[in-house]
Design a protein around this motif. Structure first.
Motif, mmCIF file in Angstrom:
data_model
loop_
_atom_site.group_PDB
_atom_site.id
_atom_site.type_symbol
_atom_site.label_atom_id
_atom_site.label_comp_id
_atom_site.label_asym_id
_atom_site.label_seq_id
_atom_site.Cartn_x
_atom_site.Cartn_y
_atom_site.Cartn_z
ATOM 1 N N VAL A 27 0.845 -1.196 0.000
ATOM 2 C CA VAL A 27 0.000 0.000 0.000
ATOM 3 C C VAL A 27 0.878 1.243 0.000
ATOM 4 C CG1 VAL A 27 -1.738 1.305 1.292
ATOM 5 C CG2 VAL A 27 -1.904 -1.179 1.166
ATOM 6 N N VAL A 28 1.925 1.234 0.829
ATOM 7 C CA VAL A 28 2.843 2.378 0.899
ATOM 8 C C VAL A 28 3.555 2.561 -0.435
ATOM 9 C CG1 VAL A 28 4.934 3.258 2.006
ATOM 10 C CG2 VAL A 28 3.134 2.217 3.391
ATOM 11 N N ALA A 29 3.988 1.462 -1.056
ATOM 12 C CA ALA A 29 4.671 1.554 -2.348
ATOM 13 C C ALA A 29 3.731 2.100 -3.422
ATOM 14 C CB ALA A 29 5.194 0.180 -2.750
ATOM 15 N N ASN A 30 2.498 1.642 -3.414
ATOM 16 C CA ASN A 30 1.516 2.126 -4.380
ATOM 17 C C ASN A 30 1.241 3.613 -4.151
ATOM 18 O OD1 ASN A 30 -0.527 2.451 -6.216
ATOM 19 N ND2 ASN A 30 -1.623 0.610 -5.606
ATOM 20 N N ALA A 31 1.142 3.994 -2.882
ATOM 21 C CA ALA A 31 0.892 5.403 -2.568
ATOM 22 C C ALA A 31 2.063 6.264 -3.014
ATOM 23 C CB ALA A 31 0.651 5.562 -1.072
ATOM 24 N N LYS A 32 3.266 5.764 -2.823
ATOM 25 C CA LYS A 32 4.455 6.519 -3.216
ATOM 26 C C LYS A 32 4.461 6.760 -4.722
ATOM 27 C CE LYS A 32 9.426 6.636 -2.547
ATOM 28 N NZ LYS A 32 10.601 5.941 -1.996
ATOM 29 N N SER A 33 4.039 5.744 -5.494
ATOM 30 C CA SER A 33 3.995 5.909 -6.948
ATOM 31 C C SER A 33 2.925 6.918 -7.364
ATOM 32 C CB SER A 33 3.739 4.565 -7.627
ATOM 33 O OG SER A 33 2.428 4.115 -7.370
ATOM 34 N N GLN A 34 1.928 7.116 -6.512
ATOM 35 C CA GLN A 34 0.873 8.101 -6.781
ATOM 36 C C GLN A 34 1.223 9.479 -6.229
ATOM 37 O OE1 GLN A 34 -2.156 7.623 -8.399
ATOM 38 N NE2 GLN A 34 -1.439 5.581 -8.954
ATOM 39 N N GLY A 35 2.360 9.562 -5.519
ATOM 40 C CA GLY A 35 2.770 10.841 -4.953
ATOM 41 C C GLY A 35 2.201 11.104 -3.564
ATOM 42 N N VAL A 36 1.726 10.075 -2.897
ATOM 43 C CA VAL A 36 1.163 10.194 -1.557
ATOM 44 C C VAL A 36 2.164 9.617 -0.573
ATOM 45 C CG1 VAL A 36 -0.764 9.555 -0.058
ATOM 46 C CG2 VAL A 36 -1.157 9.921 -2.492
ATOM 47 N N GLN A 37 2.461 10.378 0.482
ATOM 48 C CA GLN A 37 3.420 9.899 1.471
ATOM 49 C C GLN A 37 2.685 9.218 2.622
ATOM 50 O OE1 GLN A 37 5.671 13.332 2.616
ATOM 51 N NE2 GLN A 37 7.117 13.073 0.929
ATOM 52 N N LEU A 38 2.949 7.925 2.785
ATOM 53 C CA LEU A 38 2.371 7.126 3.864
ATOM 54 C C LEU A 38 3.475 6.317 4.519
ATOM 55 C CD1 LEU A 38 -0.799 5.568 2.160
ATOM 56 C CD2 LEU A 38 -0.722 7.526 3.650
ATOM 57 N N THR A 39 3.188 5.835 5.725
ATOM 58 C CA THR A 39 4.100 4.906 6.394
ATOM 59 C C THR A 39 3.339 3.621 6.694
ATOM 60 O OG1 THR A 39 3.525 5.710 8.608
ATOM 61 C CG2 THR A 39 5.371 6.805 7.495
ATOM 62 N N ASP A 40 4.111 2.576 6.962
ATOM 63 C CA ASP A 40 3.481 1.304 7.338
ATOM 64 C C ASP A 40 2.612 1.487 8.581
ATOM 65 O OD1 ASP A 40 4.830 0.150 5.263
ATOM 66 O OD2 ASP A 40 6.323 -0.866 6.515
ATOM 67 N N ALA A 41 3.143 2.226 9.539
ATOM 68 C CA ALA A 41 2.419 2.445 10.799
ATOM 69 C C ALA A 41 1.082 3.140 10.546
ATOM 70 C CB ALA A 41 3.263 3.270 11.764
ATOM 71 N N TYR A 42 1.063 4.093 9.623
ATOM 72 C CA TYR A 42 -0.183 4.790 9.315
ATOM 73 C C TYR A 42 -1.208 3.824 8.723
ATOM 74 C CZ TYR A 42 -3.487 8.206 7.563
ATOM 75 O OH TYR A 42 -4.634 8.915 7.317
ATOM 76 N N VAL A 43 -0.749 2.942 7.843
ATOM 77 C CA VAL A 43 -1.650 1.966 7.224
ATOM 78 C C VAL A 43 -2.225 1.039 8.296
ATOM 79 C CG1 VAL A 43 -1.809 0.036 5.594
ATOM 80 C CG2 VAL A 43 -0.489 2.068 4.997
ATOM 81 N N TYR A 44 -1.338 0.560 9.202
ATOM 82 C CA TYR A 44 -1.815 -0.306 10.283
ATOM 83 C C TYR A 44 -2.823 0.422 11.167
ATOM 84 C CZ TYR A 44 2.011 -3.487 9.111
ATOM 85 O OH TYR A 44 2.852 -4.346 8.474
ATOM 86 N N ASN A 45 -2.555 1.688 11.452
ATOM 87 C CA ASN A 45 -3.436 2.478 12.316
ATOM 88 C C ASN A 45 -4.810 2.664 11.668
ATOM 89 O OD1 ASN A 45 -4.333 4.055 14.401
ATOM 90 N ND2 ASN A 45 -3.306 5.901 13.705
ATOM 91 N N VAL A 46 -4.847 2.996 10.404
ATOM 92 C CA VAL A 46 -6.123 3.202 9.706
ATOM 93 C C VAL A 46 -6.914 1.904 9.669
ATOM 94 C CG1 VAL A 46 -7.166 3.703 7.451
ATOM 95 C CG2 VAL A 46 -5.343 5.151 8.336
ATOM 96 N N ARG A 47 -6.232 0.802 9.396
ATOM 97 C CA ARG A 47 -6.932 -0.479 9.330
ATOM 98 C C ARG A 47 -7.466 -0.896 10.690
ATOM 99 N NH1 ARG A 47 -3.114 -3.890 5.102
ATOM 100 N NH2 ARG A 47 -3.880 -2.845 3.244
ATOM 101 N N ALA A 48 -6.693 -0.658 11.737
ATOM 102 C CA ALA A 48 -7.157 -1.001 13.084
ATOM 103 C C ALA A 48 -8.356 -0.163 13.475
ATOM 104 C CB ALA A 48 -6.027 -0.814 14.088
ATOM 105 N N THR A 49 -8.327 1.110 13.138
ATOM 106 C CA THR A 49 -9.441 2.003 13.442
ATOM 107 C C THR A 49 -10.688 1.572 12.673
ATOM 108 O OG1 THR A 49 -7.884 3.803 13.768
ATOM 109 C CG2 THR A 49 -10.183 4.408 13.475
ATOM 110 N N SER A 50 -10.512 1.154 11.438
ATOM 111 C CA SER A 50 -11.651 0.694 10.643
ATOM 112 C C SER A 50 -12.252 -0.562 11.240
ATOM 113 C CB SER A 50 -11.215 0.411 9.207
ATOM 114 O OG SER A 50 -10.797 1.595 8.579
#
Length: 112
Positions: A35-58
């Motif tokens: 997800v982070v790699a895909n976001a980077k290719s789209q110009g969006v800066q994300l971290t693994d921790a952010y992805v885990y946090n969003v998924r846990a919150t969901s």
């Protein structure tokens, strides 16, 4: 304390989407690194921790929405409470069901 808001990002140059919505748009089984790699290719800066946090919150939100079905059920009174005898009788009736509780009480009355 004021909450930080996720920055809005563009996906494909047209639509403005929040980072959290961007993360949620991917399947949960997709690894966070992808997800982070895909976001980077789209110009969006994300971290693994952010992805885990969003998924846990969901996931936490999904659990609470499922709990709404159990909120409609009447509360059970436990026999551990030190309340009046009527409260204990209500607890037993709730546990057994009203018809079964009445049958038990009648059988006990007849036995006495």
């Amino acid at each position: 304390m004021r909450k930080k808001r996720a920055k809005k990002t563009t996906t494909g140059g047209k639509k403005i989407v929040s980072k959290a919505a961007y993360v949620r748009s991917f399947p949960v089984v997709m690894p966070a690194k992808e997800v982070v790699a895909n976001a980077k290719s789209q110009g969006v800066q994300l971290t693994d921790a952010y992805v885990y946090n969003v998924r846990a919150t969901s996931r936490a939100g999904q659990k609470s929405s499922n709990d709404s079905a159990t909120k409609d059920k009447p509360k059970r009174l436990t026999l551990k409470t030190k309340r009046r005898a009527e409260d204990r009788l209500l607890a037993v009736a709730t546990e057994l069901g009203l018809a079964r509780a009445i049958a038990v009480l009648q059988a006990e009355h007849e036995r006495s």
